[in-house]
Design a protein around this motif. Structure first.
Motif, PDB file in Angstrom:
ATOM      1  N   ASP A   3      35.661  41.267  24.222  1.00 31.29           N
ATOM      2  CA  ASP A   3      36.228  41.413  25.969  1.00 31.29           C
ATOM      3  C   ASP A   3      37.611  40.470  25.977  1.00 31.29           C
ATOM      4  O   ASP A   3      38.506  40.438  25.014  1.00 31.29           O
ATOM      5  N   LYS A   4      38.467  41.075  26.986  1.00 30.53           N
ATOM      6  CA  LYS A   4      40.261  40.299  27.036  1.00 30.53           C
ATOM      7  C   LYS A   4      40.093  38.989  27.603  1.00 30.53           C
ATOM      8  O   LYS A   4      39.695  39.145  28.605  1.00 30.53           O
ATOM      9  N   LYS A  44      50.683  37.985  34.570  1.00 29.65           N
ATOM     10  CA  LYS A  44      49.402  38.488  35.535  1.00 29.65           C
ATOM     11  C   LYS A  44      48.579  38.383  36.320  1.00 29.65           C
ATOM     12  O   LYS A  44      48.556  37.281  37.090  1.00 29.65           O
ATOM     13  N   GLU A  45      47.718  39.517  36.345  1.00 27.49           N
ATOM     14  CA  GLU A  45      46.233  39.146  37.444  1.00 27.49           C
ATOM     15  C   GLU A  45      44.550  38.801  36.842  1.00 27.49           C
ATOM     16  O   GLU A  45      44.671  39.286  35.625  1.00 27.49           O
ATOM     17  N   THR A  47      41.561  38.117  37.230  1.00 24.36           N
ATOM     18  CA  THR A  47      40.761  39.276  37.095  1.00 24.36           C
ATOM     19  C   THR A  47      41.020  40.140  36.286  1.00 24.36           C
ATOM     20  O   THR A  47      39.728  40.999  35.886  1.00 24.36           O
ATOM     21  N   SER A  48      41.702  40.330  35.870  1.00 27.26           N
ATOM     22  CA  SER A  48      41.787  40.991  34.901  1.00 27.26           C
ATOM     23  C   SER A  48      41.617  40.870  33.393  1.00 27.26           C
ATOM     24  O   SER A  48      41.128  41.717  32.256  1.00 27.26           O
ATOM     25  N   PHE A  49      41.135  39.859  33.249  1.00 27.66           N
ATOM     26  CA  PHE A  49      40.883  38.949  32.178  1.00 27.66           C
ATOM     27  C   PHE A  49      39.541  38.467  32.179  1.00 27.66           C
ATOM     28  O   PHE A  49      38.600  38.162  33.524  1.00 27.66           O
ATOM     29  N   ASP A  50      38.676  38.814  31.701  1.00 29.36           N
ATOM     30  CA  ASP A  50      36.989  39.148  30.956  1.00 29.36           C
ATOM     31  C   ASP A  50      36.541  37.361  31.274  1.00 29.36           C
ATOM     32  O   ASP A  50      35.951  36.316  31.633  1.00 29.36           O
ATOM     33  N   LYS A  77      39.849  32.927  41.972  1.00 31.52           N
ATOM     34  CA  LYS A  77      39.747  33.985  41.142  1.00 31.52           C
ATOM     35  C   LYS A  77      38.797  33.301  39.421  1.00 31.52           C
ATOM     36  O   LYS A  77      38.133  34.112  39.197  1.00 31.52           O
TER      37      LYS A  77
END
Length: 175
Positions: A3-4, A44-45, A47-50, A77
Motif C-alpha cells: 500500500d501507499k 499531496k492529494e 486519496t492518492s494514499f491507501d 476524503k
C-alpha cells in the motif's frame, strides 16, 4: 505491491517526529512504502494514499491546531481511505491514562471533531524542561506539579514506550 502510506505529523518539541520516524522504520522493515510529511509541508492529494496516518502532539491540553484544521477540512476524503491517528502527550505516562479510551486529551479530541479513524493510539511523550521556552517551562512545571510529576527544571525523561510504537507499526501494516 504494498500500500501507499502517508504519515503526517505535527510536533512542537520533536518527540512526535521521533515517533513518526520510528514508525517509518518499522513499516519500511516490512517493505511498506511510506512517505513522511510535516503538517506544514503536506501538499499531496489525500486519496492518492491507501492509508494515511496522522500524529499530533499536545500543548496545554490541545492537539496541534493545524492538524485539527487539516482533519476538519479533509474529513470526507479521509473517510474514503484507511486512517490512523496517534496522540503524543505526557499524561499518557500514567498507566491509567495511556489508552485512547482512557486518555483525557484523546477522548476530548474525538468528542470535538467529526472524524473516526480506523485505528487510534496514544503514546507518552518526552519531558525536557531545558528545551522549553521560559513560559512553557513554568506552565508545564505547574501542570506536572498538579499531576504529581517531576518539576525539577533539569529533568529530562523520555516516557515513550518504544515497544508500543513498534507494535503500533505492525498493526498499521495489517490495517
Amino acid at each position: 505491491m504494498s500500500d501507499k502510506i502517508g504519515l503526517i505529523y505535527a510536533t512542537v518539541d520533536g518527540q512526535t517526529l521521533k515517533i513518526s520516524n520510528k514508525l517509518k522504520e518499522v513499516l519500511q522493515e516490512h517493505n511498506q512504502n511510506l512517505e513522511l510529511f510535516s503538517i506544514d509541508d503536506f501538499n499531496k492529494e489525500i486519496t492518492s494514499f491507501d492509508k494515511l496516518i496522522l500524529g499530533s502532539s499536545i500543548r496545554y491540553g490541545i492537539h496541534n491546531e493545524k492538524m485539527i484544521e487539516f482533519i476538519n477540512k479533509n474529513k470526507s476524503k479521509l473517510d474514503t481511505i484507511k486512517t490512523a491517528f496517534f496522540s503524543v502527550n505526557l499524561v499518557a505516562r500514567k498507566s491509567e491514562k495511556n489508552q485512547p479510551h482512557t486518555n483525557p486529551y484523546v477522548v476530548k479530541f474525538f468528542k470535538n471533531i467529526d472524524w473516526e479513524p480506523t485505528i487510534v493510539e496514544v503514546f507518552a511523550g518526552k519531558l525536557d524542561y531545558k528545551k522549553y521556552k521560559f513560559i512553557d517551562r513554568i506552565m508545564i512545571q505547574f501542570i506536572m506539579w498538579m499531576t504529581k510529576g517531576p518539576t525539577n527544571p533539569n529533568t529530562e525523561i523520555e516516557y515513550t514506550n518504544w515497544n508500543q510504537v513498534d507494535e503500533f507499526g505492525k498493526i498499521l501494516i495489517k490495517l
